[in-house]
Scaffold this motif. Structure first.
Motif, PDB file in Angstrom:
ATOM      1  N   TRP A  16     -15.012  -2.700   3.674  1.00  0.00           N
ATOM      2  CA  TRP A  16     -14.090  -3.111   2.602  1.00  0.00           C
ATOM      3  C   TRP A  16     -14.658  -4.291   1.827  1.00  0.00           C
ATOM      4  O   TRP A  16     -14.650  -4.318   0.601  1.00  0.00           O
TER       5      TRP A  16
ATOM      6  N   ALA B  69       0.816  -1.216   0.000  1.00  0.00           N
ATOM      7  CA  ALA B  69       0.000   0.000   0.000  1.00  0.00           C
ATOM      8  C   ALA B  69       0.854   1.271   0.000  1.00  0.00           C
ATOM      9  O   ALA B  69       0.457   2.285  -0.577  1.00  0.00           O
TER      10      ALA B  69
ATOM     11  N   LEU C 271      -5.832 -11.721   7.181  1.00  0.00           N
ATOM     12  CA  LEU C 271      -6.074 -10.694   8.177  1.00  0.00           C
ATOM     13  C   LEU C 271      -5.350 -11.014   9.477  1.00  0.00           C
ATOM     14  O   LEU C 271      -5.379 -12.157   9.947  1.00  0.00           O
TER      15      LEU C 271
ATOM     16  N   VAL D  29      -7.691   2.512   4.265  1.00  0.00           N
ATOM     17  CA  VAL D  29      -7.803   1.250   3.536  1.00  0.00           C
ATOM     18  C   VAL D  29      -9.016   1.276   2.618  1.00  0.00           C
ATOM     19  O   VAL D  29      -8.951   0.845   1.458  1.00  0.00           O
TER      20      VAL D  29
ATOM     21  N   LEU E 187      -6.337  -9.374  -0.713  1.00  0.00           N
ATOM     22  CA  LEU E 187      -6.226  -8.335   0.300  1.00  0.00           C
ATOM     23  C   LEU E 187      -5.547  -8.910   1.531  1.00  0.00           C
ATOM     24  O   LEU E 187      -6.008  -9.909   2.095  1.00  0.00           O
TER      25      LEU E 187
ATOM     26  N   PHE F  26      -7.487  -2.738  12.552  1.00  0.00           N
ATOM     27  CA  PHE F  26      -8.726  -2.335  11.883  1.00  0.00           C
ATOM     28  C   PHE F  26      -9.901  -2.716  12.765  1.00  0.00           C
ATOM     29  O   PHE F  26      -9.776  -3.523  13.698  1.00  0.00           O
TER      30      PHE F  26
ATOM     31  N   PHE G 299      -1.220  -4.290   3.365  1.00  0.00           N
ATOM     32  CA  PHE G 299      -1.047  -3.230   4.362  1.00  0.00           C
ATOM     33  C   PHE G 299      -0.196  -3.771   5.508  1.00  0.00           C
ATOM     34  O   PHE G 299      -0.692  -4.543   6.341  1.00  0.00           O
TER      35      PHE G 299
ATOM     36  N   ASP H 215      -9.106   2.497   9.019  1.00  0.00           N
ATOM     37  CA  ASP H 215     -10.259   2.001   8.275  1.00  0.00           C
ATOM     38  C   ASP H 215     -10.537   2.846   7.040  1.00  0.00           C
ATOM     39  O   ASP H 215     -10.799   2.321   5.943  1.00  0.00           O
TER      40      ASP H 215
ATOM     41  N   VAL I  76      -4.125  -7.589   5.255  1.00  0.00           N
ATOM     42  CA  VAL I  76      -4.145  -6.469   6.197  1.00  0.00           C
ATOM     43  C   VAL I  76      -3.535  -6.923   7.516  1.00  0.00           C
ATOM     44  O   VAL I  76      -4.109  -7.757   8.224  1.00  0.00           O
ATOM     45  N   TYR I  77      -2.368  -6.356   7.840  1.00  0.00           N
ATOM     46  CA  TYR I  77      -1.717  -6.627   9.121  1.00  0.00           C
ATOM     47  C   TYR I  77      -1.871  -5.458  10.090  1.00  0.00           C
ATOM     48  O   TYR I  77      -1.625  -5.611  11.282  1.00  0.00           O
ATOM     49  N   CYS I  78      -2.240  -4.278   9.602  1.00  0.00           N
ATOM     50  CA  CYS I  78      -2.405  -3.124  10.485  1.00  0.00           C
ATOM     51  C   CYS I  78      -3.743  -3.221  11.212  1.00  0.00           C
ATOM     52  O   CYS I  78      -4.655  -3.943  10.785  1.00  0.00           O
TER      53      CYS I  78
ATOM     54  N   LEU J 272     -13.759  -3.484   8.339  1.00  0.00           N
ATOM     55  CA  LEU J 272     -13.660  -4.698   7.534  1.00  0.00           C
ATOM     56  C   LEU J 272     -14.945  -4.931   6.750  1.00  0.00           C
ATOM     57  O   LEU J 272     -14.909  -5.309   5.569  1.00  0.00           O
TER      58      LEU J 272
END
Length: 419
Positions: free
Chosen positions: A89, A19, A102, A62, A75, A81, A44, A59, A77-79, A86
């Motif tokens: 998205w 990202a 995730l 993203v 997709l 949220f 991310f 949020d 996503v490690y950051c 979610l």
């Protein structure tokens, strides 16, 4: 880049997924910005959105980036949220998204109590998934999922689960071919019925007393850690099997006849002898065998292995090519009468590679005789590695034994090595 056709630029930039790189790309030029809708994957990292200012939230950031992509297929996503984030998205990507990964960060119960629907429940919006990977999961309540008909791969790493919740989650994934549950705690009795499952890896935390019932006739590879009782209904396709229990005792195993088994690994502090001997009997066709079980015994008392007949063992495993054997099993093959049936007619036809771990100088003469029998009777033996591990003794027997091993290595230096 300016001289390249738009289609080529779009193709090149579509291979980005980080990202941060995508955000930088948007600022380069309008031409590059116009290529963003053609991205297929977004990633991310963990700390990417830690320093946001103003009204920006992870949020929202993203969501904004996802909304600019026409058909997002992957997709990650490690950051951090929220459940609502979610949900927003996935509402935009549900039809095109194939791979979702995730970092949930809700393994502690109170992190999840204020969010309804939960993060797990939100995943049902991604109904077209083919692969789902979740990290740090709390699944004590059954997830409100519909059926994921296209899902083939499910991976859950670092989780607190309850039996019924896991059972309901697996029912929503009837067509899985790959299942990984790694570092999972809280389970007592696990039942898996997946008709298309081919590869399964299960690692359960706790006291090592979990039971496993498995019904997957197409299963080719199975790794289990932390179960004391394992039963499968159909194993005709099983080629690779690994069973370990680092904290408890393996009481019972039932796999039927393992006609296709090529590789078997058994690890643990203690196995009941009935379970261990039955496992060896069922694996008569095995080609690669790894054994690192320290003790046997049906109760709390740790017992040494009983004597094993050298000839009977290798005659029962005629296809064995690679044998990795640790202290207790090697000692069982080196007892007073273990070699009594060795004669000129005996041979080990397929054995090519042997790794032996020795920890004790006890029964040194019998151990040397067993090593010599392996070399003399395994005509196709190409490599023997002897590992001396933490050998301790208050007298000179350890030094004498080591000298004997060195002499043996010198006499067979083309195939024998010492570590």
């Amino acid at each position: 880049m300016e001289s390249l056709p738009d289609a080529i630029v779009q193709y090149i930039l579509s291979h980005m997924n980080n990202a941060k790189d995508v955000a930088s790309c948007i600022c380069v030029s309008k031409r590059w910005k116009d290529s963003i809708p053609y991205l297929r994957s977004l990633f991310f990292p963990r700390n990417l959105l830690d320093n946001l200012t103003g009204e920006n939230t992870p949020d929202a950031v993203v969501r904004q980036m996802i909304s600019s992509i026409a058909e997002l297929e992957e997709l990650v996503v490690y950051c951090p949220f929220s459940s609502a984030g979610l949900g927003s998205w996935l509402s935009m990507t549900g039809s095109s998204l194939k791979n979702l990964e995730l970092r949930m960060d809700n393994i502690i119960p109170h992190h999840n109590c204020t969010e309804t629907p939960s993060k797990l429940d939100r995943i049902r919006s991604a109904w077209n998934l083919e692969s789902l990977k979740l990290w740090g999961v709390l699944m004590i309540d059954s997830p409100q999922w519909d059926v994921f008909l296209r899902l083939r791969n499910l991976e859950i790493v670092g989780a607190r689960l309850k039996d019924i919740a896991l059972s309901h989650a697996l029912l929503a994934c009837p067509n899985l071919t790959h299942l990984l549950l790694l570092g999972c705690e809280g389970l007592k009795s696990v039942s898996i019925e997946l008709p298309h499952l081919e590869h399964c890896k299960l690692d359960f935390y706790g006291n090592g007393n979990c039971s496993l019932l498995l019904n997957s006739p197409k299963l080719e590879s199975l790794e289990v850690q932390g179960c004391s009782l394992i039963r499968t209904h159909e194993t005709r396709c099983l080629k690779n099997l690994s069973i370990a229990n680092n904290t408890g005792r393996v009481y019972m195993v039932d796999f039927g006849k393992l006609v296709a088994l090529e590789s078997l690994a058994m690890r643990g502090v203690q196995w009941c002898w009935d379970a261990l001997s039955k496992m060896l009997q069922m694996a008569s066709e095995v080609k690669k065998l790894y054994m690192k079980v320290e003790f046997t015994g049906d109760f709390e008392e740790l017992m040494p292995f009983p004597e094993i007949d050298f000839v009977d063992f290798f005659n029962s495993h005629p296809k064995l090519q690679t044998f990795d054997i640790h202290g207790a099993m090697f000692a069982a093959l080196c007892q007073k009468n273990s070699l009594k049936n060795v004669d000129s007619r005996f041979s080990i036809p397929c054995l090519e590679k042997v790794m032996i771990t020795v920890r004790s100088p006890l029964n040194a003469e019998q151990k040397m005789n067993t090593l010599e029998s392996l070399v003399n009777n395994a005509k196709n033996l190409k490599k023997m590695t002897i590992k001396i591990l933490q050998m301790k003794s208050s007298h000179s027997s350890a030094d004498d034994f080591f000298e004997d091993i060195c002499r043996f290595r010198y006499m067979n230096r083309k195939i024998v090595s010492i570590e």
